[in-house]
Design a protein around this motif. Structure first.
Motif, PDB file in Angstrom:
ATOM      1  N   SER A  80      40.724  43.110  43.037  1.00 39.62           N
ATOM      2  CA  SER A  80      41.125  42.759  44.401  1.00 39.62           C
ATOM      3  C   SER A  80      40.424  41.500  44.894  1.00 39.62           C
ATOM      4  CB  SER A  80      40.820  43.918  45.355  1.00 39.62           C
ATOM      5  OG  SER A  80      41.552  45.070  44.996  1.00 39.62           O
ATOM      6  N   LEU A  81      39.282  41.193  44.333  1.00 37.60           N
ATOM      7  CA  LEU A  81      38.550  39.994  44.740  1.00 37.60           C
ATOM      8  C   LEU A  81      39.134  38.721  44.145  1.00 37.60           C
ATOM      9  CD1 LEU A  81      34.783  41.020  44.580  1.00 37.60           C
ATOM     10  CD2 LEU A  81      36.068  40.349  46.590  1.00 37.60           C
ATOM     11  N   GLY A  82      40.204  38.850  43.350  1.00 36.95           N
ATOM     12  CA  GLY A  82      40.771  37.691  42.661  1.00 36.95           C
ATOM     13  C   GLY A  82      41.000  36.476  43.543  1.00 36.95           C
ATOM     14  N   PRO A  83      41.756  36.596  44.653  1.00 37.69           N
ATOM     15  CA  PRO A  83      41.987  35.419  45.507  1.00 37.69           C
ATOM     16  C   PRO A  83      40.698  34.849  46.093  1.00 37.69           C
ATOM     17  CG  PRO A  83      43.575  37.155  46.003  1.00 37.69           C
ATOM     18  CD  PRO A  83      42.547  37.756  45.088  1.00 37.69           C
ATOM     19  N   VAL A  84      39.764  35.723  46.471  1.00 38.08           N
ATOM     20  CA  VAL A  84      38.497  35.251  47.041  1.00 38.08           C
ATOM     21  C   VAL A  84      37.693  34.481  45.994  1.00 38.08           C
ATOM     22  CG1 VAL A  84      36.311  35.953  48.089  1.00 38.08           C
ATOM     23  CG2 VAL A  84      38.421  37.164  48.672  1.00 38.08           C
ATOM     24  N   VAL A  85      37.634  35.016  44.776  1.00 42.38           N
ATOM     25  CA  VAL A  85      36.899  34.339  43.699  1.00 42.38           C
ATOM     26  C   VAL A  85      37.582  33.019  43.345  1.00 42.38           C
ATOM     27  CG1 VAL A  85      36.105  34.528  41.310  1.00 42.38           C
ATOM     28  CG2 VAL A  85      36.005  36.521  42.802  1.00 42.38           C
ATOM     29  N   ARG A 377      48.487  25.702  38.829  1.00 41.55           N
ATOM     30  CA  ARG A 377      48.484  26.862  39.733  1.00 41.55           C
ATOM     31  C   ARG A 377      47.794  28.073  39.086  1.00 41.55           C
ATOM     32  NH1 ARG A 377      54.618  27.222  42.059  1.00 41.55           N
ATOM     33  NH2 ARG A 377      53.595  27.725  44.036  1.00 41.55           N
ATOM     34  N   LEU A 378      47.150  27.851  37.934  1.00 38.94           N
ATOM     35  CA  LEU A 378      46.589  28.971  37.182  1.00 38.94           C
ATOM     36  C   LEU A 378      45.509  29.706  37.965  1.00 38.94           C
ATOM     37  CD1 LEU A 378      46.270  30.664  34.628  1.00 38.94           C
ATOM     38  CD2 LEU A 378      44.775  28.883  33.694  1.00 38.94           C
ATOM     39  N   ASN A 379      44.618  28.960  38.597  1.00 32.41           N
ATOM     40  CA  ASN A 379      43.504  29.596  39.303  1.00 32.41           C
ATOM     41  C   ASN A 379      44.012  30.527  40.403  1.00 32.41           C
ATOM     42  OD1 ASN A 379      40.858  30.171  39.943  1.00 32.41           O
ATOM     43  ND2 ASN A 379      40.491  28.283  41.055  1.00 32.41           N
ATOM     44  N   SER A 380      44.927  30.017  41.231  1.00 31.46           N
ATOM     45  CA  SER A 380      45.445  30.825  42.339  1.00 31.46           C
ATOM     46  C   SER A 380      46.328  31.964  41.843  1.00 31.46           C
ATOM     47  CB  SER A 380      46.234  29.940  43.310  1.00 31.46           C
ATOM     48  OG  SER A 380      45.396  28.986  43.924  1.00 31.46           O
ATOM     49  N   SER A 381      47.182  31.687  40.843  1.00 31.34           N
ATOM     50  CA  SER A 381      48.078  32.735  40.341  1.00 31.34           C
ATOM     51  C   SER A 381      47.283  33.841  39.643  1.00 31.34           C
ATOM     52  CB  SER A 381      49.117  32.144  39.377  1.00 31.34           C
ATOM     53  OG  SER A 381      48.506  31.535  38.263  1.00 31.34           O
ATOM     54  N   PHE A 382      46.224  33.455  38.926  1.00 28.10           N
ATOM     55  CA  PHE A 382      45.369  34.458  38.277  1.00 28.10           C
ATOM     56  C   PHE A 382      44.699  35.333  39.327  1.00 28.10           C
ATOM     57  CE2 PHE A 382      41.995  36.216  35.703  1.00 28.10           C
ATOM     58  CZ  PHE A 382      42.531  36.266  34.438  1.00 28.10           C
ATOM     59  N   GLY A 383      44.290  34.711  40.439  1.00 30.06           N
ATOM     60  CA  GLY A 383      43.673  35.481  41.520  1.00 30.06           C
ATOM     61  C   GLY A 383      44.630  36.478  42.139  1.00 30.06           C
ATOM     62  N   LEU A 384      45.891  36.049  42.370  1.00 23.01           N
ATOM     63  CA  LEU A 384      46.884  36.951  42.952  1.00 23.01           C
ATOM     64  C   LEU A 384      47.251  38.081  41.994  1.00 23.01           C
ATOM     65  CD1 LEU A 384      49.308  34.505  44.818  1.00 23.01           C
ATOM     66  CD2 LEU A 384      47.777  36.198  45.830  1.00 23.01           C
ATOM     67  N   ALA A 385      47.368  37.744  40.698  1.00 24.93           N
ATOM     68  CA  ALA A 385      47.655  38.787  39.713  1.00 24.93           C
ATOM     69  C   ALA A 385      46.512  39.801  39.665  1.00 24.93           C
ATOM     70  CB  ALA A 385      47.872  38.164  38.329  1.00 24.93           C
ATOM     71  N   SER A 386      45.295  39.308  39.757  1.00 21.14           N
ATOM     72  CA  SER A 386      44.137  40.208  39.777  1.00 21.14           C
ATOM     73  C   SER A 386      44.153  41.105  41.007  1.00 21.14           C
ATOM     74  CB  SER A 386      42.832  39.393  39.754  1.00 21.14           C
ATOM     75  OG  SER A 386      42.719  38.673  38.555  1.00 21.14           O
ATOM     76  N   LEU A 387      44.586  40.554  42.145  1.00 21.53           N
ATOM     77  CA  LEU A 387      44.678  41.360  43.368  1.00 21.53           C
ATOM     78  C   LEU A 387      45.673  42.500  43.197  1.00 21.53           C
ATOM     79  CD1 LEU A 387      44.141  41.932  46.364  1.00 21.53           C
ATOM     80  CD2 LEU A 387      45.867  40.196  46.912  1.00 21.53           C
ATOM     81  N   SER A 388      46.856  42.211  42.648  1.00 22.16           N
ATOM     82  CA  SER A 388      47.863  43.262  42.454  1.00 22.16           C
ATOM     83  C   SER A 388      47.370  44.304  41.461  1.00 22.16           C
ATOM     84  CB  SER A 388      49.187  42.645  41.975  1.00 22.16           C
ATOM     85  OG  SER A 388      49.044  42.054  40.698  1.00 22.16           O
ATOM     86  N   MET A 389      46.635  43.865  40.445  1.00 19.53           N
ATOM     87  CA  MET A 389      46.073  44.805  39.481  1.00 19.53           C
ATOM     88  C   MET A 389      45.011  45.683  40.132  1.00 19.53           C
ATOM     89  SD  MET A 389      45.794  42.047  36.368  1.00 19.53           S
ATOM     90  CE  MET A 389      44.876  43.052  35.219  1.00 19.53           C
ATOM     91  N   GLY A 390      44.227  45.074  41.014  1.00 19.05           N
ATOM     92  CA  GLY A 390      43.171  45.833  41.687  1.00 19.05           C
ATOM     93  C   GLY A 390      43.715  46.918  42.587  1.00 19.05           C
ATOM     94  N   LEU A 391      44.806  46.616  43.285  1.00 18.80           N
ATOM     95  CA  LEU A 391      45.372  47.589  44.221  1.00 18.80           C
ATOM     96  C   LEU A 391      45.807  48.867  43.506  1.00 18.80           C
ATOM     97  CD1 LEU A 391      47.484  45.220  46.513  1.00 18.80           C
ATOM     98  CD2 LEU A 391      45.279  46.291  47.027  1.00 18.80           C
ATOM     99  N   SER A 392      46.428  48.712  42.329  1.00 22.97           N
ATOM    100  CA  SER A 392      46.861  49.907  41.594  1.00 22.97           C
ATOM    101  C   SER A 392      45.705  50.580  40.864  1.00 22.97           C
ATOM    102  CB  SER A 392      47.974  49.552  40.601  1.00 22.97           C
ATOM    103  OG  SER A 392      47.542  48.564  39.694  1.00 22.97           O
ATOM    104  N   THR A 393      44.704  49.782  40.455  1.00 21.60           N
ATOM    105  CA  THR A 393      43.551  50.359  39.760  1.00 21.60           C
ATOM    106  C   THR A 393      42.779  51.313  40.665  1.00 21.60           C
ATOM    107  OG1 THR A 393      43.379  48.344  38.425  1.00 21.60           O
ATOM    108  CG2 THR A 393      41.479  49.810  38.430  1.00 21.60           C
ATOM    109  N   TYR A 394      42.791  51.036  41.973  1.00 21.90           N
ATOM    110  CA  TYR A 394      42.124  51.932  42.914  1.00 21.90           C
ATOM    111  C   TYR A 394      42.643  53.374  42.790  1.00 21.90           C
ATOM    112  CZ  TYR A 394      39.770  48.336  45.725  1.00 21.90           C
ATOM    113  OH  TYR A 394      38.953  47.332  46.165  1.00 21.90           O
ATOM    114  N   PHE A 395      43.938  53.509  42.459  1.00 22.10           N
ATOM    115  CA  PHE A 395      44.564  54.830  42.532  1.00 22.10           C
ATOM    116  C   PHE A 395      44.920  55.432  41.173  1.00 22.10           C
ATOM    117  CE2 PHE A 395      45.876  52.305  46.273  1.00 22.10           C
ATOM    118  CZ  PHE A 395      45.216  53.027  47.257  1.00 22.10           C
ATOM    119  N   GLY A 396      45.040  54.596  40.123  1.00 21.73           N
ATOM    120  CA  GLY A 396      45.528  55.093  38.839  1.00 21.73           C
ATOM    121  C   GLY A 396      44.730  56.246  38.262  1.00 21.73           C
TER     122      GLY A 396
END
Length: 479
Positions: A80-85, A377-396
């Protein structure tokens, strides 16, 4: 790598100002080795959580679902910290952010060993540790895309195969340390190991063009102050600065949104087999050492597969998107069948297969985002992908743990994991066509805006307006 379509060539031409010359070797291989070591640290702890899981269940006396929060919140915070990082990396550079992450991670793991209840453990191990994970790992992957172009897939494959090495190194190491020093002593030793991330992060030195870009920005900023007295200019520069730190246009990109949805689904189930396979082995009357061996085998397969996948996807005939989708679908189907695997031989075969699935998904993330959205756009897109992964990882994992508590076995957990993995692979299949359509549309819009802005500038110049700088600046931003 795959040949570019006409739409992609046009898009690449329009955004050539963002492109830079990558060394494709030299110091880049030292950077690759450092990224390899960081992947070893991060995924080594993650893949061996299943070995710690029975210890935490016994000590804290909580339910399986609640105890799984330790792992899910660790990775949820991490992703979830992807965009911030991403913003921190653009602002301070990969070296500083990654070094700070190593210190935070080490401190979090060390303090978690003094936890007297599960809630305290979750805070230090999962939240503080997850913040450290995110700051340590994301810069180490993104910088590979900066140092490599032609050999990017191979370098990325080598870097992320550290995760597989971490699996088969940390699995026997954790089992040995748990027997000798209990889980508290084991965490002390692991926290000391993670502190070495500060040393390897020092190799992430910025390329020369990055400092030149920052210098040009300072020159442009001074020029803006001299040429315009408009009170709105400072706000415009602030907006441009924010835009430079993070590409917010990705939030409206169909390609990014669909790939983010795929990552969201995949991460629901990706960690469930590594977390529950040792417990499933115990349920089918296999020993604890055999359960740990399956994680080790998964790690070996993970390591070898990452190098193989990186090598294959560098070939002109390889389609990384199809490889990613097919292996996720196959892995999902095999995971649904885990309740049927009751012998050591069956579970060894599954461990080899699932190790390859993990390797493919992790290894091809940055490759796919570079191909579909562009390296700029790799840095920003990687951050957003990490955010989406984090949201589901919280619950999986907690959902899988709750299903296990309800059913009394781990069958429902593996069904849940398999379905989400297969769905994540399926929705990736049309991404290439969507990306080409989006790039062609972006080129048409950019051309139209450029012509319109040029005409507007000429008209204002003829009329002697003092606002010509504002119009030109707005047109540059729009394009």
């Amino acid at each position: 790598m795959r040949k570019l379509s006409s739409g992609e060539k046009t898009y690449t031409h329009v955004h050539s100002a963002h492109s830079t010359h990558a060394p494709d070797g030299g110091w880049g291989w030292m950077v690759t080795f450092s990224s390899f070591v960081i992947s070893l640290f991060v995924d080594g702890l993650s893949f061996t959580f299943g070995i710690f899981f029975p210890e935490f269940l016994t000590y804290f006396g909580e339910s399986k679902g609640k105890t799984q929060l330790l792992h899910s919140l660790l990775w949820g915070t991490f992703f979830s910290l992807g965009p911030v990082v991403s913003i921190l990396v653009n602002k301070y550079g990969s070296r500083l952010v990654s070094s700070a992450g190593s210190v935070i991670l080490s401190v979090g793991i060390f303090l978690s060993s003094f936890s007297s209840n599960l809630e305290m453990m979750i805070f230090f191990y999962s939240i503080v540790g997850g913040i450290g994970f995110g700051m340590l790992y994301l810069p180490s992957i993104v910088i590979i895309g900066v140092y490599f172009e032609r050999k990017r897939a191979l370098a990325t494959g080598i870097a992320v195969c550290g995760a597989g090495v971490g699996g088969f190194v940390f699995a026997p190491l954790s089992e040995f340390l748990l027997e000798e020093y209990s889980w508290r002593g084991t965490l002390w030793i692991i926290s000391a190991i993670f502190l070495n991330g500060v040393v390897v992060s020092t190799t992430f030195r910025p390329l020369k063009y990055q400092s030149q870009t920052r210098g040009n920005n300072k020159i442009n900023s001074s020029s803006h102050k001299i040429t315009s007295k408009n009170s709105n200019l400072s706000r415009r520069r602030l907006c441009l600065s924010c835009h430079d730190m993070f590409d917010f246009a990705l939030l409206k990109s169909p390609t990014m949104l669909l790939y983010g949805a795929s990552c969201f689904l995949v991460m629901f189930g990706l960690f469930i087999p590594t977390n529950f396979l040792p417990a499933h082995a115990s349920d089918v009357n296999l020993s604890a050492s055999e359960g740990a061996r399956f994680i080790l085998i998964m790690g070996v397969s993970n390591t070898v597969s990452r190098v193989v996948i990186g090598y294959i996807t560098d070939k002109p005939w390889a389609n990384s998107l199809i490889i990613n989708s097919i292996l996720l679908i196959i892995g999902g189907g095999a995971t649904c069948c885990v309740p049927l695997y009751t012998t050591s031989a069956n579970l060894i075969i599954y461990s080899v297969l699932f190790g390859a699935v993990i390797a493919t998904f992790i290894c091809l993330r940055s490759i796919l985002m570079t191909e579909l959205l562009g390296v700029h756009r790799l840095n920003s897109s990687f951050g957003l992908a990490s955010l989406s992964m984090g949201l589901s990882t919280y619950f999986g994992s907690p959902i899988a743990g709750a299903l296990s508590d309800i059913s009394g076995n781990y069958n429902m957990a593996f069904y849940f994991a398999g379905i989400t993995l297969a769905l994540g692979g399926t929705i990736c299949l049309p991404l290439r066509r969507i990306s080409e359509w989006e790039k062609s549309r972006s080129f048409d819009l950019s051309t139209s805006l450029s012509l319109s802005c040029n005409e507007e500038t000429i008209r204002e110049s003829k009329s002697g307006s003092s606002s010509i700088y504002i119009i030109s600046e707005s047109c540059r931003t729009a394009v």
